[in-house]
Every structure is written in C-alpha cells, then in structure tokens.
Design an enzyme around this catalytic site. Structure first.
Site, PDB file in Angstrom:
ATOM      1  N   ASN A   1      69.784  40.436  32.340  1.00 36.96           N
ATOM      2  CA  ASN A   1      69.221  39.374  33.030  1.00 36.96           C
ATOM      3  C   ASN A   1      68.833  39.586  34.650  1.00 36.96           C
ATOM      4  OD1 ASN A   1      69.929  38.100  30.606  1.00 36.96           O
ATOM      5  ND2 ASN A   1      71.617  36.753  31.625  1.00 36.96           N
TER       6      ASN A   1
ATOM      7  N   HIS B   1      25.014  19.551  46.592  1.00 31.43           N
ATOM      8  CA  HIS B   1      24.979  18.701  45.516  1.00 31.43           C
ATOM      9  C   HIS B   1      23.672  19.531  44.618  1.00 31.43           C
ATOM     10  CE1 HIS B   1      26.389  14.926  47.366  1.00 31.43           C
ATOM     11  NE2 HIS B   1      25.830  15.617  48.651  1.00 31.43           N
TER      12      HIS B   1
ATOM     13  N   LYS C   1      14.826  39.233  26.335  1.00 33.17           N
ATOM     14  CA  LYS C   1      16.162  38.587  27.009  1.00 33.17           C
ATOM     15  C   LYS C   1      16.978  39.773  27.512  1.00 33.17           C
ATOM     16  CE  LYS C   1      17.602  35.209  27.469  1.00 33.17           C
ATOM     17  NZ  LYS C   1      18.558  34.144  26.445  1.00 33.17           N
TER      18      LYS C   1
ATOM     19  N   TYR D   1      69.893  32.179  33.031  1.00 30.96           N
ATOM     20  CA  TYR D   1      69.007  32.837  32.212  1.00 30.96           C
ATOM     21  C   TYR D   1      68.837  32.077  30.849  1.00 30.96           C
ATOM     22  CZ  TYR D   1      66.417  36.049  29.267  1.00 30.96           C
ATOM     23  OH  TYR D   1      65.359  36.857  28.489  1.00 30.96           O
TER      24      TYR D   1
ATOM     25  N   ASN E   1      20.394  39.120  29.703  1.00 31.78           N
ATOM     26  CA  ASN E   1      21.344  38.109  30.139  1.00 31.78           C
ATOM     27  C   ASN E   1      22.456  38.739  30.951  1.00 31.78           C
ATOM     28  OD1 ASN E   1      20.114  36.379  28.341  1.00 31.78           O
ATOM     29  ND2 ASN E   1      21.346  37.376  26.513  1.00 31.78           N
TER      30      ASN E   1
ATOM     31  N   GLU F   1      28.858  35.572  33.274  1.00 39.17           N
ATOM     32  CA  GLU F   1      29.145  34.586  32.363  1.00 39.17           C
ATOM     33  C   GLU F   1      30.631  34.811  32.011  1.00 39.17           C
ATOM     34  OE1 GLU F   1      25.913  33.150  29.501  1.00 39.17           O
ATOM     35  OE2 GLU F   1      25.553  35.244  30.125  1.00 39.17           O
TER      36      GLU F   1
ATOM     37  N   SER G   1      60.304  41.948  22.127  1.00 41.62           N
ATOM     38  CA  SER G   1      59.578  41.885  23.142  1.00 41.62           C
ATOM     39  C   SER G   1      58.864  43.238  23.716  1.00 41.62           C
ATOM     40  CB  SER G   1      59.943  41.202  24.424  1.00 41.62           C
ATOM     41  OG  SER G   1      61.051  41.856  24.840  1.00 41.62           O
TER      42      SER G   1
ATOM     43  N   GLN H   1      61.590  35.456  28.561  1.00 43.07           N
ATOM     44  CA  GLN H   1      60.853  36.334  28.041  1.00 43.07           C
ATOM     45  C   GLN H   1      59.460  36.141  27.876  1.00 43.07           C
ATOM     46  OE1 GLN H   1      62.879  39.067  25.114  1.00 43.07           O
ATOM     47  NE2 GLN H   1      61.363  38.301  23.610  1.00 43.07           N
TER      48      GLN H   1
ATOM     49  N   SER I   1      19.714  40.366  24.084  1.00 40.26           N
ATOM     50  CA  SER I   1      19.898  39.496  23.022  1.00 40.26           C
ATOM     51  C   SER I   1      19.740  40.102  21.677  1.00 40.26           C
ATOM     52  CB  SER I   1      18.995  38.270  22.964  1.00 40.26           C
ATOM     53  OG  SER I   1      18.713  37.802  21.677  1.00 40.26           O
TER      54      SER I   1
ATOM     55  N   LYS J   1      55.919  37.334  30.525  1.00 36.29           N
ATOM     56  CA  LYS J   1      55.314  38.469  30.761  1.00 36.29           C
ATOM     57  C   LYS J   1      53.822  38.484  30.148  1.00 36.29           C
ATOM     58  CE  LYS J   1      59.542  40.589  30.740  1.00 36.29           C
ATOM     59  NZ  LYS J   1      60.174  39.319  30.247  1.00 36.29           N
TER      60      LYS J   1
END
Ligand code: ARG
Length: 467
Positions: free
Chosen positions: A111, A157, A284, A318, A286, A291, A24, A323, A278, A326
């Site tokens: 642990n 709405h 454009k 444990y 954007n 987003e 890891s 592991q 774009s 993370k």
C-alpha cells in the site's frame, strides 16, 4: 506454481478467474524502474537502522539492480499469478537471494509501496510533459517571430472583429501553455512527498527512518498521516486535471488551425508530411493530426472523470479500487505527451498564407472600433461614437464599400471630426498601429513580448529562432 506471498492463511488456491481479474501486471509493469528505485532506498534504510545487516542491504541493492537490468533486456516473464509489479520484483529477488530477499518487505506494505512508486513515476511524467510544453512554446515563439509583420483578422463569436498581429495570436497560445506548466509545477509540489513508511495503514512498530528514504528518493517532505498517505490519490487527479486542461487548450488551438486550413479561410498551409489523404477523393489533403489532437481531448477528460468516480466514496485507507488509477494516469500522460509532440511539429512546419490573408484583410470592418476610439479621443461620448460608427458601417455595407472609401461628404454630414481622424484610423494597418494599451496587439508591445518569451525560454534551455 509457487505459493503466493500472502498464502499463509489460505487453504486452497486462487480461482483462475480471480487471478486474471485482479492482476495488474500488464499495466503496472511500466512502474518497474520506479519500483526498483523505491526498493533500493528502502533496503538501504533497513541496513542503516539495523533491521537487516549492511551486508544484506548491499546484496539486496545489487540484486535489485540486476533485476532492473533483466527488465531492461526484457527477460522478466510477466505472470498473472504474481499479480503486480511489486510481487514480480520481490519474487525475482527471492529467486536470487533466498531468505535475504524475503527481508526486503520489512516494515513495508504494497500500500505505501505503490503510493511511493506511483509518485516517483508521476513526478517524472510531469517533468517530461513540462519539457514538451517548453518545446511547443518555443515553436510558437519562433513562428511568432517569423510572422512578426503579418496582420490577421481577430475574431469574436467567430466573426471578424479587430485586426491582430499573427505573432500576438501565437503568443496567446504560449501564455496558455505557461499556465499549464505552472499548474503542473504546483501539482508537482504535492506529488513530491513520501508515503513510504506508512506501511499498510497505521505505520509500523519497527524502528524505520523515513527521512533517510525521503532524502534518498529526493522527496521534499513526508506524508504526515499514514492513513491519508496510503489512500491519497489526489496527486493523480490533480495531475490528470492539469493534463486535461492542456488537452483542452491544444484542442481549441487545433480547431482554430483546422478552420484556418479550410479553403474558406485559407490562412494556413500545412506540410504534406503532417497531413493525410482520402482513400476515395484524390484531391484531399486532410488535417488529421489536428483533428486527432482535438479528438484525444475526449480521452484525457474521460481519464479525469474515471479518476474522480474511482475515488468517490472510498473509505480510508487502501482499497483495491485504487489499482484502477494507473490506466487513467498512464493514458492521460501518453496522450498529452504525443499531442504536444505533434503540435510542435505542426507549429514548426505550418506557414501562414499571407497572400490569402491580406487579400481579404479589409473585409469585415476590422477598423470600425479604432475609428470609434478616435472619435472618443475627440471628446465624443462613447455611446454616441458607437452610434456614429455603427451608422457609417451600415452606409458602407449598403454601398459595398470599406469605411476608408466613404466619400468625405458622408463623413462630414455624420460628424465633422471624422474628416480629421479618418487618415489616422481607417484601414486595417492604421487600425492595428493605433493600439497602445499594455497587453494589446500594438506592434512595439508584441515585439517586446516576443523577446521576453524568447529570453525566458532560452534560459529554460529551449531554443527559439528570432528573425
Ligand atoms: N497492485 C496494487 C495497486 O496498484 C498494489 C497494492 C495492492 N495491495 C494489496 N494489499 N492488495 O494498487
């Protein structure tokens, strides 16, 4: 290749695929700072209780700091055969100190070590996120102050409903963020407990002093059950839940401003530096940042789902599955931190297009509800008043008029009280000024809220600019 720390009962070497699969270090190397902090406190405690000599404790502490400096300089080579950050640091310690280095892990397991290190990391992450929340709240308050006089349509709405002050809308986001902050503070209280000293799962027969480690690491208390202490990742889930809700709040806001930024709404202008173009359409500009803030919510919510799935049906205590906590935690923290940071830039840099907003402000009968309330004040029953104004809206719509433009004859024929109340309630500005309930968009109340927030944020060390 050196022998593994746990190789005593093994005859052969580990399969290379297993090594790669179980390692890891590529992910948990991020914990080096907190792991060293954790080990320094542990080493000092071992010296205090006499499990090692004070001199040995001092040598361990000095070597741990030295290893920290080596990490800082990028000098520690990451090796899958050393599995994780804890083994890397221990190997470096043994390399420097020999047998003294071999004593650090006394009365400790990875642990309880990883649980402690991760709590230290999460505590810092929460403080960092809360800092960014403060900056974003300050940006909204500054924007609210700048736009104090700007009237906007409020929507339900996504249909025009009633007028609101832009400042009221900005302060709504400040309130949401405040709940986010409080949720993180609440989670932090459960993060801030020390698991170390639980050892592998059952505690230890050695005479350790957990309270001393607790004080050194600034934890508010001890995890009280060793089995629970090494298993518990609720604190990760809670933190990531709080982060998911922040992401969701930011996403809702981003969606709102993406709409405001369309040609159709035209309510807002975003600075060039925060937009992208774009590759094919030359015209454009954007709102990609908004987003992507909206899009990252999916990731953070996915992190939360990963964690919930990870923990389901894990027996005490444990399990190596843990592991996997993370990547999800780190991703959620990274994502939300960058979203908050970018959101702050956008709120600081965006400007409402007052001309566009006010040109359309009288459209959509934003004053209808206020007119109805004025009739209610004239003792007309609410449902009757609702029907009267509904009929007026219908008539106005058919005639292509605003309510304020309806001829007196029509008002008189509908309800005589309308003639006396029209002047105080019709037109969006009048309608806005008529609000008075606590928490409403009434200008005086919004101004008071603005200064309350500004004071609060200043006290917390976040500067706002109040016009
Ligand atoms: N890298 C492990 C984790 O993150 C540390 C604990 C491993 N413990 C063990 N007994 N293999 O969970």
């Amino acid at each position: 290749m050196e022998k593994k720390a746990w190789s005593g009962r093994f005859a052969g070497t580990t399969h290379s695929l297993v090594e790669a699969f179980t390692a890891s270090i590529a992910v948990d190397v991020r914990l080096w700072r907190q792991d060293i902090t954790c080990s320094v406190a542990h080493a000092q405690m071992l010296g205090e209780v006499g499990l090692i000599s004070m001199d040995e404790a001092e040598q361990l502490v000095a070597a741990l700091h030295d290893i920290g400096a080596a990490f800082e300089r990028g000098e520690i080579e990451l090796r899958p055969d050393l599995e994780d950050i804890h083994m890397h640091i221990e190997a470096a310690l043994i390399h420097r100190l020999g047998d003294i280095g071999r004593k650090l892990h006394t009365a400790r397991s990875r642990n309880d070590q990883v649980a402690t290190t991760l709590r230290l990391w999460t505590r810092e992450a929460i403080d960092q996120v809360n800092g960014q929340i403060g900056h974003l709240q300050a940006a909204f308050v500054t924007a609210a102050s700048r736009e104090q006089a700007t009237l906007m349509p409020g929507y339900t709405h996504l249909q025009r409903a009633q007028p609101v002050l832009a400042a009221h809308s900005f302060l709504a986001h400040v309130e949401r963020l405040e709940r986010d902050r409080l949720r993180l503070c609440d989670a932090r209280a459960r993060v801030n407990l020390l698991p170390l000293g639980s050892a592998a799962l059952a505690g230890t027969s050695l005479p350790i002093d957990r309270s001393s480690v607790q004080t050194k690491l600034g934890f508010a208390g001890l995890c009280t059950n060793s089995l629970d202490a090494v298993s518990d990742r609720d604190f990760v889930v809670e933190t990531v839940f709080a982060l998911s809700l922040i992401a969701s709040h930011l996403s809702g806001w981003a969606e709102e401003w993406i709409l405001w930024n369309t040609h159709e709404f035209g309510f807002i202008q975003l600075p060039d530096a925060l937009c992208t173009g774009s590759s094919i359409m030359p015209q454009k500009k954007n709102p990609d940042v908004l987003e992507l803030i909206r899009g990252r919510t999916g990731r953070v919510t996915g992190d939360l789902m990963s964690l919930l799935m990870l923990l389901k049906s894990l027996p005490l205590a444990y399990n190596r599955d843990l592991q996997e906590d993370k990547p999800a935690l780190f991703d959620a923290v990274d994502s939300v931190l960058s979203c908050l940071e970018l959101a702050t830039l956008i709120v600081d840099g965006a400007r409402l297009r007052q001309d566009r907003i006010s040109a359309q402000l009288e459209a959509g009968f934003l004053d209808a509800t206020t007119l109805m309330e004025a009739l209610i004040s004239q003792q007309v029953p609410m449902r009757t008043a609702h029907g009267i104004v509904g009929a007026l809206v219908k008539a106005a719509e058919e005639g292509g008029l605003h309510l304020a433009d309806l001829p007196n004859a029509v008002l008189q024929a509908t309800h005589p009280a309308l003639l006396t109340i029209r002047d105080q309630s019709l037109g969006v500005k009048k309608a806005l000024e008529a609000f008075r309930s606590k928490g409403s968009t009434a200008p005086k109340l919004v101004a008071a809220e603005l200064s309350r927030w500004s004071d609060l944020l200043t006290q917390r060390g976040f500067a706002t600019t109040i016009a």
